[in-house]
Each structure stands twice: as structure tokens, then as C-alpha cells.
Scaffold this active site. Structure first.
Site, mmCIF file in Angstrom:
data_model
loop_
_atom_site.group_PDB
_atom_site.id
_atom_site.type_symbol
_atom_site.label_atom_id
_atom_site.label_comp_id
_atom_site.label_asym_id
_atom_site.label_seq_id
_atom_site.Cartn_x
_atom_site.Cartn_y
_atom_site.Cartn_z
ATOM 1 N N HIS A 133 0.845 -1.194 0.000
ATOM 2 C CA HIS A 133 0.000 0.000 0.000
ATOM 3 C C HIS A 133 0.883 1.248 0.000
ATOM 4 C CE1 HIS A 133 -2.819 3.087 1.257
ATOM 5 N NE2 HIS A 133 -3.751 2.313 0.749
ATOM 6 N N GLU B 11 -3.827 1.860 -7.275
ATOM 7 C CA GLU B 11 -4.179 2.952 -6.378
ATOM 8 C C GLU B 11 -3.244 4.137 -6.610
ATOM 9 O OE1 GLU B 11 -6.468 0.958 -2.840
ATOM 10 O OE2 GLU B 11 -4.487 1.642 -2.241
HETATM 11 P P1 13P Z 1 -9.663 6.108 0.298
HETATM 12 O O1 13P Z 1 -10.814 5.365 -0.326
HETATM 13 O O2 13P Z 1 -9.969 6.623 1.668
HETATM 14 O O3 13P Z 1 -9.111 7.152 -0.610
HETATM 15 O O4 13P Z 1 -8.500 5.024 0.516
HETATM 16 C C1 13P Z 1 -8.234 4.092 -0.482
HETATM 17 C C2 13P Z 1 -7.207 3.134 -0.037
HETATM 18 O O5 13P Z 1 -6.134 3.521 0.402
HETATM 19 C C3 13P Z 1 -7.513 1.698 -0.121
HETATM 20 O O6 13P Z 1 -6.393 0.919 0.146
#
Ligand code: 13P
Length: 272
Positions: free
Chosen positions: A97, A174
Site C-alpha cells: 500500500h 491505487e
Molecule cells: P480512500 O478510499 O480513503 O481514498 O482510501 C483508499 C485506499 O487507500 C484503499 O487501500
């Protein structure tokens, strides 16, 4: 029809008692869902894994942990190894992450070792990749993501694993600039562009079949308003949600929305 993946990363939130009420509520809210084509998962902090295991024992909701060391044991104060996580019977392990990369300097070479360890222990690695705002600004997002995938999957053999391919490994795209309070969600078109780059990269590393079966999820400011339009893209197989899923009822609302739009509709058609 392809499965849809909907999950939430709780980050550093929720005590044991908060976890209890969230999971009891969520199970209740999802009573009417047929989980055959939808995979719902939660990723609580380590301290809530024991209660999560107990509450989700008789449920089809999957769960996992937020990080893991690649070694089985050793002098690594503060770390958690695969055998320690095996005790909690986790289904998946979130790896890489952006908050771990940013605050704890995690890198793709370490992630490569973590993915191999996860597969050895039969945990589904949920590998997070994504460019920062700098790469986006310099126009090198696609190269950056290709490099991440190729490094993280270096030497990872998927061809000879005897398991449903979609249960071997998942990827979450992400973009760092889209995540969290200050983030802005990427547009569905932009997401589709990057997801197809990820798909092509997997195709080159493995083959068509494997690449098509590895689910690619999107994460970064997903909410009830944008969930459907993101999921409507060809190469988006699921959503990985933070803030908008930290209340059981709002996560359930997103799940129901998706279920009614993409799954129930299809099964009604199939039965006609
Ligand atoms: P948000 O949906 O709060 O932007 O976070 C996404 C995330 O980091 C999922 O791993």
C-alpha cells in the site's frame, strides 16, 4: 460472467469492539446477497484479526491483513510473519500500500519477497501499485506502473499453481494522488487506460488466460457516487475502498448498488 471484488482497507482504525459491531452489522446488511459472483473482503488491523476470524467463520466475507514480513521468523522486532498470520486463517494479504511505501520506505524488491512468501502460505496477495503525482506530472505513469509490476512479480511462477486462477493473486491500482482526505478520484477513463496497461504487462509476463483472470481493482477516493461508473470499465474487476466503507451501512450501500446493477440483473436475465 466475471466475479466482482469489493473490499475495504481499514488502515489504522477500529478497536476490537468497533470491529465486532461493524462486522455483525455488515453480515446482517448483506443477508440478501448471493456471494457466488461477488467477493466481499475486509482488511482490519492485526489486533482485530482474532475477532474477525470468529465473526466471519460462517460467512463468505473474506478477510486479510495489511502487511506481512517475508521471513518465517527471526529478529525483526515489530514485524508479523506468514506463520503468525496463518493462526488467524486469513484469506488474503495486502502488500505494498502506498502508505507503507511512503512512511516505511517499502520497496518493490521487498514486495517481491513478500508475494513469494504469501503464495507459499496460500494467502492471496493483494498487490498495490500506483504512481505518485510526480510521475503523473512527468508523463511516466505507465512506465512506472509497468516497472512496479515487473519487479514485484519477478520470478513469481503462476502457471503451475493448482488453484482457481482468480484466487491466486489480485492487483489493486491505487494512484497515490487519489488516496485519502486530500485525494481526488481518478476518472473512469484514466483508470481504464492504466488497468489495460496492467493487463498487457501481465500478458507479457504470463499469458492471456492468466492475465485475464487476475482481478484488477481500483482504489482511491471511491464512494457511492463514483463506484458504478468506475466498475463499468472493461478492465476494472473491483473496488478497494477506504473512508467510504468504514461505516458498515455505507459499505453495504455500495455493495448493494453494485450487486443490483451488475450481478442481480445478469442472473435475472440468465433465468429468463
Ligand atoms: P480512500 O478510499 O480513503 O481514498 O482510501 C483508499 C485506499 O487507500 C484503499 O487501500
Amino acid at each position: 460472467m466475471k466475479d466482482i471484488y469489493l473490499g475495504t482497507n481499514w488502515k489504522m482504525h477500529k478497536t476490537i469492539s468497533e470491529t465486532k459491531s461493524y462486522l455483525h452489522d455488515l453480515k446482517n446488511y448483506l443477508k440478501d446477497i448471493n456471494f457466488d459472483n461477488i467477493k466481499v473482503f475486509v482488511i482490519p488491523p492485526y489486533t482485530a484479526l482474532d475477532i474477525t476470524k470468529t465473526i466471519l467463520k460462517d460467512s463468505r466475507i473474506l478477510y486479510g491483513a495489511q502487511n506481512m514480513h517475508w521471513m518465517d521468523e527471526g529478529e525483526y522486532t515489530g514485524e508479523i510473519s506468514p506463520p503468525l498470520l496463518k493462526d488467524f486463517e486469513i484469506d488474503l494479504i495486502e502488500l505494498g500500500h502506498s502508505e507503507r511505501r511512503r512512511y516505511y520506505n517499502e520497496n518493490d524488491i521487498e514486495l517481491n519477497k513478500k508475494v513469494k512468501a504469501a503464495l507459499k502460505y496460500n494467502f492471496i496477495p493483494l498487490i498495490c501499485v500506483g504512481e505518485r503525482k510526480e510521475e503523473k506530472k512527468y508523463g511516466v505513469s505507465q512506465e512506472f506502473i509497468k516497472l512496479q509490476i515487473k519487479t514485484i512479480l519477478n520470478g513469481v511462477k503462476l502457471n503451475d499453481i493448482e488453484k482457481e486462477l482468480n484466487d491466486i493473486l489480485w492487483i489493486a491500482y491505487e494512484p497515490v494522488w487519489a488516496i485519502g482526505e486530500k485525494g481526488k478520484p481518478a476518472t473512469p477513463e484514466y483508470i481504464e487506460e492504466i488497468h489495460s496497461v496492467i493487463r498487457q504487462t501481465l500478458k507479457k509476463l504470463y499469458n492471456d488466460e492468466i492475465s485475464n483472470k487476475i482481478p484488477i481493482l481500483y482504489g482511491g477516493s471511491v464512494n457511492q457516487e463514483n463506484a458504478l461508473s468506475i466498475l463499468n470499465q472493461n478492465n476494472v474487476d473491483g473496488l478497494f475502498i477506504g473512508r467510504a466503507a468504514w461505516k458498515a451501512n455505507s459499505f453495504s450501500n455500495i455493495i448493494h448498488q453494485v450487486y443490483e446493477t451488475f450481478i442481480n440483473k445478469n442472473s435475472q436475465k440468465a433465468n429468463q
